[in-house]
Design a protein around this motif. Structure first.
Motif, PDB file in Angstrom:
ATOM      1  N   ASP A  20      45.137 -52.827 -31.491  1.00 55.59           N
ATOM      2  CA  ASP A  20      45.420 -54.101 -30.831  1.00 55.59           C
ATOM      3  C   ASP A  20      46.740 -54.038 -30.068  1.00 55.59           C
ATOM      4  O   ASP A  20      46.814 -54.432 -28.898  1.00 55.59           O
ATOM      5  N   GLU A  23      46.707 -52.232 -26.666  1.00 54.05           N
ATOM      6  CA  GLU A  23      46.082 -53.017 -25.596  1.00 54.05           C
ATOM      7  C   GLU A  23      47.053 -54.072 -25.065  1.00 54.05           C
ATOM      8  O   GLU A  23      47.157 -54.288 -23.852  1.00 54.05           O
ATOM      9  N   ARG A  24      47.772 -54.721 -25.970  1.00 51.95           N
ATOM     10  CA  ARG A  24      48.717 -55.752 -25.532  1.00 51.95           C
ATOM     11  C   ARG A  24      49.888 -55.162 -24.762  1.00 51.95           C
ATOM     12  O   ARG A  24      50.406 -55.774 -23.828  1.00 51.95           O
ATOM     13  N   GLN A 102      45.919 -58.997 -36.724  1.00 53.40           N
ATOM     14  CA  GLN A 102      45.778 -58.876 -35.271  1.00 53.40           C
ATOM     15  C   GLN A 102      46.010 -60.219 -34.584  1.00 53.40           C
ATOM     16  O   GLN A 102      45.885 -61.283 -35.185  1.00 53.40           O
ATOM     17  N   SER A 104      45.461 -63.127 -31.446  1.00 51.92           N
ATOM     18  CA  SER A 104      44.331 -63.839 -30.861  1.00 51.92           C
ATOM     19  C   SER A 104      43.705 -63.036 -29.712  1.00 51.92           C
ATOM     20  O   SER A 104      44.400 -62.373 -28.948  1.00 51.92           O
ATOM     21  N   ARG A 105      42.384 -63.150 -29.587  1.00 47.06           N
ATOM     22  CA  ARG A 105      41.665 -62.495 -28.491  1.00 47.06           C
ATOM     23  C   ARG A 105      41.390 -63.451 -27.336  1.00 47.06           C
ATOM     24  O   ARG A 105      40.677 -63.092 -26.398  1.00 47.06           O
ATOM     25  N   TRP A 107      41.467 -65.221 -23.936  1.00 43.97           N
ATOM     26  CA  TRP A 107      41.845 -64.641 -22.637  1.00 43.97           C
ATOM     27  C   TRP A 107      43.084 -65.302 -22.057  1.00 43.97           C
ATOM     28  O   TRP A 107      43.796 -64.685 -21.261  1.00 43.97           O
ATOM     29  N   ARG A 110      45.945 -63.520 -23.875  1.00 44.16           N
ATOM     30  CA  ARG A 110      46.059 -62.119 -23.463  1.00 44.16           C
ATOM     31  C   ARG A 110      46.594 -61.967 -22.038  1.00 44.16           C
ATOM     32  O   ARG A 110      46.930 -60.854 -21.637  1.00 44.16           O
ATOM     33  N   PRO A 147      40.208 -63.895 -34.937  1.00 45.37           N
ATOM     34  CA  PRO A 147      39.412 -62.714 -34.612  1.00 45.37           C
ATOM     35  C   PRO A 147      39.060 -61.806 -35.791  1.00 45.37           C
ATOM     36  O   PRO A 147      38.324 -60.836 -35.601  1.00 45.37           O
ATOM     37  N   TRP A 220      32.684 -58.880 -29.717  1.00 48.05           N
ATOM     38  CA  TRP A 220      33.240 -59.828 -30.680  1.00 48.05           C
ATOM     39  C   TRP A 220      32.153 -60.808 -31.092  1.00 48.05           C
ATOM     40  O   TRP A 220      31.351 -61.243 -30.261  1.00 48.05           O
TER      41      TRP A 220
END
Length: 307
Positions: A20, A23-24, A102, A104-105, A107, A110, A147, A220
């Motif tokens: 995770d 990616e961030r 992890q 939050s997913r 958008w 992100r 998530p 997901w």
């Protein structure tokens, strides 16, 4: 929606596998220093107590949990949830502690150019924006679903979390009740998860996990549930039902479980439990479909678990 420097996470962050965090950082959302976590006997692998209960280290991979035969026998819902998570590549890297902690997913979260509650903003842009994949049970200011699949499964087993500072925390104590939209968990700054304690398995219990997703693999969950049950004499002696993907935190479907507890197995009992799964739900304008998915999953998994 507004742009603010608070939208970039600059605080130090722990890294285990980094599935995770990496990616961030690529997206520019996180830019703080990294503290790498080293495995120790207390933080990796599955250990068994004399009473048959288990301890899972926070740095144990999801794949190790998914394919541990003794764990699958004692805690089938946890093993099944791990098997359904992400992709084989991610499961072989991602850790249990990382899955629980992890971010939050959503958008909006992100996107480093958009302010939101979890990045110090004043409101949740998803609430008035595109929230197609967000909560169907609205519990607080943030409408992003939590998530963590493993948190949802561990909630069904009344697991306890031990950190380097605290022990005996429930999953609800770790993640909160959904009323705090500014955070994904209630860990203190610098606090790290070390292991998960599981209770003694129930004699004769069975468990199933199922998710509804928008494509067949590597997606997901829109909604997911874990059902544990002890069945004897044609009746439900013990029932635990938890759900994910529908609220800011994993939820117990307490009303559904209560409708089954101590009752004879029949179509009417299962229908009542199915109906109660969405009792009191407050979907967003775009998420009503998730309630249909939830009732369908409850009916399907309960019918399968008694078959």
């Amino acid at each position: 929606m507004s742009v603010a420097t608070a939208d970039v996470i600059s605080a130090p962050e722990f890294r285990a596998a980094g599935t995770d965090l990496s990616e961030r950082r690529r997206s520019g959302l996180s830019c703080g220093s990294i503290i790498d976590l080293a495995a120790s006997p207390d933080t990796i692998g599955v250990a068994w107590n004399a009473d048959g209960s288990a301890r899972i280290g926070a740095l144990t991979t999801i794949a190790a949990i998914a394919f541990d035969p003794r764990l699958a026998q004692a805690y089938p819902g946890i093993a099944a949830a791990a098997q359904g998570l992400a992709t084989p590549q991610i499961r072989h890297m991602a850790t249990l502690g990382g899955n629980l902690a992890q971010r939050s997913r959503c958008w909006y979260f992100r996107n480093p150019q958009i302010a939101c509650l979890k990045k110090g903003g004043a409101d949740c842009p998803a609430r008035s924006g595109n929230h197609l994949y967000h909560v169907a049970i609205d519990l607080g200011p943030c409408v992003a679903p939590h998530p963590s699949t493993m948190a949802m499964a561990l909630l069904a087993y009344d697991a306890k979390v031990t950190t380097d500072r605290r022990s005996g925390m429930s999953i609800s104590e770790l993640l909160g009740d959904g009323s705090n939209g500014a955070t994904d968990n209630l860990l203190a700054p610098g606090e790290r998860i070390e292991r998960i304690e599981l209770p003694v398995p129930l004699a004769g219990e069975r468990a199933l996990y199922k998710r509804a997703i928008s494509r067949t693999h590597a997606e997901w969950p829109l909604v997911e549930i874990c059902v544990r049950a002890v069945i004897s004499g044609g009746a439900f002696q013990q029932v635990h039902i938890t759900a994910g993907g529908i609220a800011p935190v994993p939820l117990r479907l307490a009303a559904s479980a209560a409708a089954l507890q101590g009752k004879q197995i029949n179509a009417a009992t299962i229908a009542q439990a199915t109906e109660l799964a969405i009792s009191g739900a407050r979907p967003l304008p775009m998420t009503g479909y998730k309630l249909e998915l939830l009732t369908g999953l409850v009916r399907d998994v309960v019918e399968r678990i008694v078959a």
